[in-house]
Scaffold this active site. Structure first.
Site, PDB file in Angstrom:
ATOM      1  N   GLY A  38       0.976  -9.229   6.262  1.00  0.00           N
ATOM      2  CA  GLY A  38       1.371  -8.502   7.468  1.00  0.00           C
ATOM      3  C   GLY A  38       1.582  -7.046   7.106  1.00  0.00           C
ATOM      4  O   GLY A  38       1.826  -6.710   5.939  1.00  0.00           O
ATOM      5  N   GLY A  39       1.473  -6.162   8.102  1.00  0.00           N
ATOM      6  CA  GLY A  39       1.632  -4.741   7.829  1.00  0.00           C
ATOM      7  C   GLY A  39       0.644  -4.291   6.768  1.00  0.00           C
ATOM      8  O   GLY A  39      -0.555  -4.558   6.863  1.00  0.00           O
ATOM      9  N   ASP A  40       1.171  -3.627   5.739  1.00  0.00           N
ATOM     10  CA  ASP A  40       0.305  -3.141   4.660  1.00  0.00           C
ATOM     11  C   ASP A  40       0.579  -3.894   3.357  1.00  0.00           C
ATOM     12  O   ASP A  40       0.444  -3.332   2.270  1.00  0.00           O
ATOM     13  CB  ASP A  40       0.469  -1.631   4.463  1.00  0.00           C
ATOM     14  CG  ASP A  40       1.908  -1.239   4.126  1.00  0.00           C
ATOM     15  OD1 ASP A  40       2.792  -2.118   4.142  1.00  0.00           O
ATOM     16  OD2 ASP A  40       2.150  -0.049   3.841  1.00  0.00           O
ATOM     17  N   GLU A  41       0.948  -5.166   3.469  1.00  0.00           N
ATOM     18  CA  GLU A  41       1.234  -5.987   2.301  1.00  0.00           C
ATOM     19  C   GLU A  41       0.150  -7.042   2.120  1.00  0.00           C
ATOM     20  O   GLU A  41      -0.188  -7.774   3.064  1.00  0.00           O
ATOM     21  CB  GLU A  41       2.600  -6.661   2.426  1.00  0.00           C
ATOM     22  CG  GLU A  41       3.759  -5.666   2.438  1.00  0.00           C
ATOM     23  CD  GLU A  41       5.103  -6.356   2.539  1.00  0.00           C
ATOM     24  OE1 GLU A  41       5.171  -7.447   3.138  1.00  0.00           O
ATOM     25  OE2 GLU A  41       6.084  -5.805   2.021  1.00  0.00           O
TER      26      GLU A  41
ATOM     27  N   LEU B 205       0.819  -1.210   0.000  1.00  0.00           N
ATOM     28  CA  LEU B 205       0.000   0.000   0.000  1.00  0.00           C
ATOM     29  C   LEU B 205       0.859   1.269   0.000  1.00  0.00           C
ATOM     30  O   LEU B 205       1.884   1.331   0.688  1.00  0.00           O
ATOM     31  CB  LEU B 205      -0.919   0.017   1.221  1.00  0.00           C
ATOM     32  CG  LEU B 205      -1.918  -1.145   1.345  1.00  0.00           C
ATOM     33  CD1 LEU B 205      -2.777  -0.961   2.593  1.00  0.00           C
ATOM     34  CD2 LEU B 205      -2.789  -1.255   0.100  1.00  0.00           C
TER      35      LEU B 205
END
Length: 286
Positions: A216-219, A176
């Site tokens: 995970g995170g923005d992936e 993102l």
């Protein structure tokens, strides 16, 4: 106390204990006819004793389960003095229609070599089964968005790649753009809500056979499947970008793509998509 009275007293005492057990207990003849059932067994079927005693436990089961229970009876009839026990877990439904799991322990009763019948004890293990199902779900799903996580993605890809032929799929790797600003300026709570919104938007934009995952995170990763998965992946990219741009906090994404090659593993397939995504990110930052 006379011996016959002592024996009767012991039998009555044992029956009282068995009647009060939370586990289901019943005794049946070789043909499955129930000759004794404790209160837990009667309660499970929602029937009085007079409607249970004298009937086959096969007939007492729901119509959709009778073929399975008939097989159980046939397996019981094959027990021998050397191997007189049988254990299994069986899924059924309560009288209210709720799904239920029971762990059954069956003991064949012999007189010499002659099979007389069976004593069966059923313990409700529904809670344990549900806990196991929840644990299995959380093992392969992201706790925030409900999407498949990295482990779940790898399992999905392993299933596709284990075929002898190279599967016709495409893998899209999304990172993102603009999420960090949302997280830093509006806080982690809004950031989490934004990630959930991204997950919902990506699912809505993808096809029914496509799998959306959060690494995970923005992936995120989207695996396309169909007659031409690679071409479908290319065609899906604009829809994914539009879906992210239409969120309350609009976001962009750098998107990389890969398709399977001979000898690929989930890791190599994902690595190429990741490298493709970073190539696009570098290109757009120039």
């Amino acid at each position: 106390m006379p011996e016959h009275a002592r024996t009767l007293w012991q039998q009555l005492s044992l029956k009282a204990v068995v009647d009060d057990l939370p586990d289901m207990v019943f005794r049946s003849r070789v043909d499955g006819t129930v000759v004794y059932a404790n209160q837990a067994y009667l309660d499970f079927h929602g029937l009085p004793a007079e409607d249970v005693i004298g009937r086959s436990f096969v007939d007492l089961s729901p119509p959709e389960e009778r073929d399975v229970i008939q097989t159980v009876l046939m397996e019981l009839q094959q027990l021998t003095p050397e191997r007189p026990t049988r254990r299994n877990e069986h899924e059924t439904r309560t009288v209210s229609g709720a799904p239920s799991w029971h762990e059954w322990s069956d003991q064949a009763i012999f007189d010499g070599g002659e099979l007389l019948g069976f004593v069966s004890v059923g313990r409700d293990v529904t809670r344990r089964r549900l806990q196991q199902a929840r644990a299995a779900f959380h093992l392969i799903h992201d706790s925030l968005t409900g999407l498949r996580n990295r482990r779940g993605l790898f399992r999905h890809l392993e299933g596709l790649l284990e075929e002898e032929w190279v599967p016709d799929i495409g893998v899209l790797y999304l990172d993102l753009n603009g999420f960090k600003a949302v997280n830093d300026t509006l806080g982690h709570r809004v950031g989490d809500m934004a990630l959930v919104g991204c997950a919902d938007a990506l699912r809505a934009a993808s096809g029914p056979r496509d799998l959306v995952c959060r690494l995970g995170g923005d992936e995120f990763v989207v695996v396309t499947a169909g007659p031409d998965g690679g071409a479908q992946a290319d065609a899906l990219v604009p829809a994914l970008r539009d879906a992210l741009a239409g969120l309350p906090h609009p976001l962009g994404a750098s998107i990389g793509r890969s398709v399977p090659r001979e000898g690929d593993t989930p890791a190599t397939l994902l690595e190429r998509a990741d490298a493709s995504m970073y190539a696009e990110k570098r290109s757009s930052s120039r």
